[in-house]
Design a protein around this motif. Structure first.
Motif, PDB file in Angstrom:
ATOM      1  N   PHE A 199     -20.690  26.640 -11.582  1.00 30.08           N
ATOM      2  CA  PHE A 199     -20.543  26.499 -10.133  1.00 30.08           C
ATOM      3  C   PHE A 199     -19.891  25.166  -9.766  1.00 30.08           C
ATOM      4  O   PHE A 199     -20.143  24.610  -8.702  1.00 30.08           O
ATOM      5  CB  PHE A 199     -21.913  26.603  -9.456  1.00 30.08           C
ATOM      6  N   THR A 200     -19.082  24.645 -10.682  1.00 25.71           N
ATOM      7  CA  THR A 200     -18.430  23.356 -10.457  1.00 25.71           C
ATOM      8  C   THR A 200     -17.739  23.308  -9.094  1.00 25.71           C
ATOM      9  O   THR A 200     -17.019  24.229  -8.716  1.00 25.71           O
ATOM     10  CB  THR A 200     -17.389  23.082 -11.556  1.00 25.71           C
ATOM     11  N   LYS A 217     -22.003  22.297  -3.887  1.00 22.32           N
ATOM     12  CA  LYS A 217     -23.127  21.394  -3.681  1.00 22.32           C
ATOM     13  C   LYS A 217     -24.376  21.978  -4.321  1.00 22.32           C
ATOM     14  O   LYS A 217     -24.492  23.200  -4.500  1.00 22.32           O
ATOM     15  CB  LYS A 217     -23.365  21.176  -2.192  1.00 22.32           C
ATOM     16  N   ALA A 218     -25.316  21.105  -4.645  1.00 21.53           N
ATOM     17  CA  ALA A 218     -26.550  21.544  -5.298  1.00 21.53           C
ATOM     18  C   ALA A 218     -27.265  22.606  -4.478  1.00 21.53           C
ATOM     19  O   ALA A 218     -27.753  23.607  -5.022  1.00 21.53           O
ATOM     20  CB  ALA A 218     -27.471  20.340  -5.531  1.00 21.53           C
ATOM     21  N   GLU A 219     -27.326  22.423  -3.162  1.00 25.12           N
ATOM     22  CA  GLU A 219     -28.002  23.385  -2.299  1.00 25.12           C
ATOM     23  C   GLU A 219     -27.328  24.757  -2.350  1.00 25.12           C
ATOM     24  O   GLU A 219     -27.993  25.805  -2.313  1.00 25.12           O
ATOM     25  CB  GLU A 219     -28.034  22.889  -0.857  1.00 25.12           C
ATOM     26  N   GLU A 220     -25.993  24.752  -2.463  1.00 24.43           N
ATOM     27  CA  GLU A 220     -25.241  26.011  -2.540  1.00 24.43           C
ATOM     28  C   GLU A 220     -25.513  26.719  -3.863  1.00 24.43           C
ATOM     29  O   GLU A 220     -25.655  27.953  -3.903  1.00 24.43           O
ATOM     30  CB  GLU A 220     -23.750  25.728  -2.385  1.00 24.43           C
ATOM     31  N   ILE A 221     -25.593  25.951  -4.940  1.00 21.81           N
ATOM     32  CA  ILE A 221     -25.874  26.532  -6.258  1.00 21.81           C
ATOM     33  C   ILE A 221     -27.256  27.187  -6.257  1.00 21.81           C
ATOM     34  O   ILE A 221     -27.427  28.308  -6.746  1.00 21.81           O
ATOM     35  CB  ILE A 221     -25.796  25.444  -7.352  1.00 21.81           C
ATOM     36  N   HIS A 257     -29.261  35.948  -6.542  1.00 23.77           N
ATOM     37  CA  HIS A 257     -28.954  36.802  -7.691  1.00 23.77           C
ATOM     38  C   HIS A 257     -29.985  36.686  -8.822  1.00 23.77           C
ATOM     39  O   HIS A 257     -29.738  37.160  -9.931  1.00 23.77           O
ATOM     40  CB  HIS A 257     -27.553  36.478  -8.216  1.00 23.77           C
ATOM     41  N   ASN A 258     -31.103  36.054  -8.523  1.00 27.69           N
ATOM     42  CA  ASN A 258     -32.199  35.924  -9.498  1.00 27.69           C
ATOM     43  C   ASN A 258     -31.735  35.251 -10.785  1.00 27.69           C
ATOM     44  O   ASN A 258     -32.067  35.671 -11.895  1.00 27.69           O
ATOM     45  CB  ASN A 258     -32.807  37.299  -9.805  1.00 27.69           C
ATOM     46  N   ARG A 278     -17.249  27.571 -17.555  1.00 32.21           N
ATOM     47  CA  ARG A 278     -16.757  26.775 -16.437  1.00 32.21           C
ATOM     48  C   ARG A 278     -16.304  27.638 -15.263  1.00 32.21           C
ATOM     49  O   ARG A 278     -15.500  28.540 -15.416  1.00 32.21           O
ATOM     50  CB  ARG A 278     -15.593  25.890 -16.897  1.00 32.21           C
ATOM     51  N   LYS A 279     -16.841  27.372 -14.104  1.00 32.41           N
ATOM     52  CA  LYS A 279     -16.437  27.911 -12.809  1.00 32.41           C
ATOM     53  C   LYS A 279     -16.103  29.403 -12.858  1.00 32.41           C
ATOM     54  O   LYS A 279     -14.936  29.805 -12.867  1.00 32.41           O
ATOM     55  CB  LYS A 279     -15.246  27.133 -12.250  1.00 32.41           C
ATOM     56  N   GLN A 280     -17.148  30.221 -12.841  1.00 39.27           N
ATOM     57  CA  GLN A 280     -16.985  31.672 -12.902  1.00 39.27           C
ATOM     58  C   GLN A 280     -17.595  32.340 -11.665  1.00 39.27           C
ATOM     59  O   GLN A 280     -18.518  31.807 -11.048  1.00 39.27           O
ATOM     60  CB  GLN A 280     -17.671  32.228 -14.150  1.00 39.27           C
ATOM     61  N   SER A 281     -17.099  33.510 -11.334  1.00 34.44           N
ATOM     62  CA  SER A 281     -17.662  34.280 -10.228  1.00 34.44           C
ATOM     63  C   SER A 281     -19.000  34.872 -10.654  1.00 34.44           C
ATOM     64  O   SER A 281     -19.293  35.016 -11.846  1.00 34.44           O
ATOM     65  CB  SER A 281     -16.710  35.410  -9.823  1.00 34.44           C
ATOM     66  N   VAL A 282     -19.798  35.239  -9.663  1.00 34.54           N
ATOM     67  CA  VAL A 282     -21.085  35.868  -9.945  1.00 34.54           C
ATOM     68  C   VAL A 282     -20.879  37.154 -10.746  1.00 34.54           C
ATOM     69  O   VAL A 282     -21.635  37.464 -11.679  1.00 34.54           O
ATOM     70  CB  VAL A 282     -21.838  36.160  -8.631  1.00 34.54           C
ATOM     71  N   GLU A 283     -19.844  37.912 -10.424  1.00 34.47           N
ATOM     72  CA  GLU A 283     -19.568  39.166 -11.125  1.00 34.47           C
ATOM     73  C   GLU A 283     -19.292  38.924 -12.606  1.00 34.47           C
ATOM     74  O   GLU A 283     -19.781  39.659 -13.471  1.00 34.47           O
ATOM     75  CB  GLU A 283     -18.358  39.872 -10.480  1.00 34.47           C
ATOM     76  N   GLU A 284     -18.493  37.901 -12.914  1.00 29.39           N
ATOM     77  CA  GLU A 284     -18.187  37.587 -14.308  1.00 29.39           C
ATOM     78  C   GLU A 284     -19.424  37.097 -15.047  1.00 29.39           C
ATOM     79  O   GLU A 284     -19.642  37.440 -16.218  1.00 29.39           O
ATOM     80  CB  GLU A 284     -17.074  36.523 -14.382  1.00 29.39           C
TER      81      GLU A 284
END
Length: 417
Positions: free
Chosen positions: A151-152, A155-159, A166-167, A403-409
């Motif tokens: 999630f590079t 922000k921490a809150e967003e992560i 998504h558990n 590094r920096k992947q979508s939730v789907e991936e």
């Protein structure tokens, strides 16, 4: 109330407990024919002290290949929940040491103890005339953990919000930036989590190096690891992990790139410093049940010296195993980064699978892929070299460090694992 870790230097706590335990010793007969010094052979030994009085005792003791649990509460202190607290500490210690199976014996008439053991997952395995043997087995890993590297830029809150939606369980590590409140955010995050290596991100960047001959860097590295252990214990995690040491002191800007070369280095000297630093971390965290794992370094061809010298420690299985042997503490273990191993195998020309199979004490695995020449935390597919080995590591913690992947991936890779 305070938990105290017992060793040969503070056996007086045991003497005080046995002296005042009363009728509890009728069912806890461990020290009837054993000297107090037997604790030196235990995996761990704990007592609970309250108002200068030792009220409860517990241990994990390995006999051949069997780990035995023993627990007792002073007769006059029963009914205070101390047995439950001691069991919780012993099970935390088991997790911190990577123990997969525990056995105990208990008299049939001790119904309160049996009920307590069953609450912690023990079941009757063998019934004798007056007592029974009860066993506990660790469950396989519950879910894949996602590194904050995925999630590079967020922000921490967003992560944390994405993890909740998504558990996801989170490894707080790479891809995060310094904030004065970062520890508070981690401790209050309502998700399953633990920290790894460079967390919390330091205000002034430095390269964590437990093998550094620079005492300032070494001390700062030790302090960071001790703090990591404390944070993970507070979060209910079973271990803290950090990178193994270096025989050089890289600059923060060089990580993941070509490291500046020095004229020479004394590998034996840095290995000794590395082991001393690990022992210092473990000693300073001795009153916590949390484990300490060291991650294999990645040796890219650009960082191999012209004469074949390797400035990085714990690149190969032999050295990773030697660390476990020389430290000889059940809390210590290995974290294997599969991408690191892949690059190192291309540099040093060893077989990936046989190397992986020869590493002892593997309790956590970082998953990502690369082209074999540079560790760049790429996603993996169905041909990922490690997938056939997953069945051999069902009780390890598995982390997607891509590094920096979508939730789907992320979910695709999670499903593959």
């Amino acid at each position: 109330m305070e938990f105290i870790c017992i060793n040969n230097k503070n056996l007086y706590y045991l003497e005080a407990f046995v002296k005042k335990a009363g009728d509890s010793l009728k069912t806890f007969r461990y020290f009837d024919k054993r000297p107090f010094s037997i604790v030196k052979d235990h995996i761990c030994t704990w007592v609970i002290e309250e108002k200068n009085e030792v009220l409860a005792y517990g241990h994990l003791d390995k006999e051949n290949e069997t780990v035995w649990l023993g627990i007792a509460v002073a007769d006059h202190a029963r009914g205070k929940g101390l047995g439950k607290k001691m069991m919780q500490r012993l099970m935390e210690s088991a997790a911190g040491c990577g123990i997969q199976k525990i056995k105990l014996s208990v008299d049939h008439v001790n119904e309160a103890a049996i009920k307590l053991y069953e609450c912690f997952g023990f079941h009757l395995a063998e019934k004798k005339e007056t007592f029974g043997f009860y066993e506990w087995n660790a469950a396989p890993f519950e879910k894949i953990v996602i590194s904050t590297l995925a999630f590079t830029g967020m922000k921490a809150e967003e992560i944390i919000k994405v993890a909740l939606e998504h558990n996801f369980a989170l490894e707080f590590s790479s891809g995060m930036y310094y904030r004065a409140d970062m520890e508070k955010i981690f401790l209050e995050a309502p998700v399953k989590r633990f920290v790894h290596n460079y967390f919390p991100p330091p205000e002034i960047p430095f390269v964590l190096n437990l093998a550094s001959a620079n005492e300032e860097i070494r001390k700062r590295s030790v302090e960071h690891c001790v703090n990591g252990i404390k944070l993970n214990y507070a979060a209910g995690a079973s271990f803290f992990s950090a990178h193994a040491g270096f025989c050089i002191d890289p600059k923060p800007s060089e990580l993941g790139k070509e490291l500046s070369k020095v004229k020479s280095f004394d590998r034996a000297k840095h290995w000794k410093i590395f082991l001393e630093s690990i022992r210092e971390v473990l000693e300073r965290a001795k009153d916590l049940p949390t484990g300490f794992l060291l991650e294999n370094n990645v040796l890219a061809k650009m960082n191999l010296y012209p004469d074949g010298s390797n400035p990085l420690l714990n690149v190969r299985a032999a050295e990773m195993n030697l660390m476990l042997e020389e430290i000889n503490d059940p809390r210590i273990g290995n974290l294997v980064d599969t991408a690191h191993l892949k690059v190192s195998s291309a540099t040093l020309h060893f077989d990936l699978v046989s190397e992986m199979n020869s590493i002892s004490g593997v309790r956590c695995i970082h998953h990502s892929d690369n082209d074999g020449w540079k560790d760049d935390n790429q996603p993996f597919g169905k041909n990922y070299w490690f997938l056939p080995l997953m069945k051999n590591y069902r009780h390890a913690i598995h982390v997607l460090e891509v590094r920096k992947q979508s939730v789907e991936e992320l979910k695709k890779m999670e499903k593959m694992l």
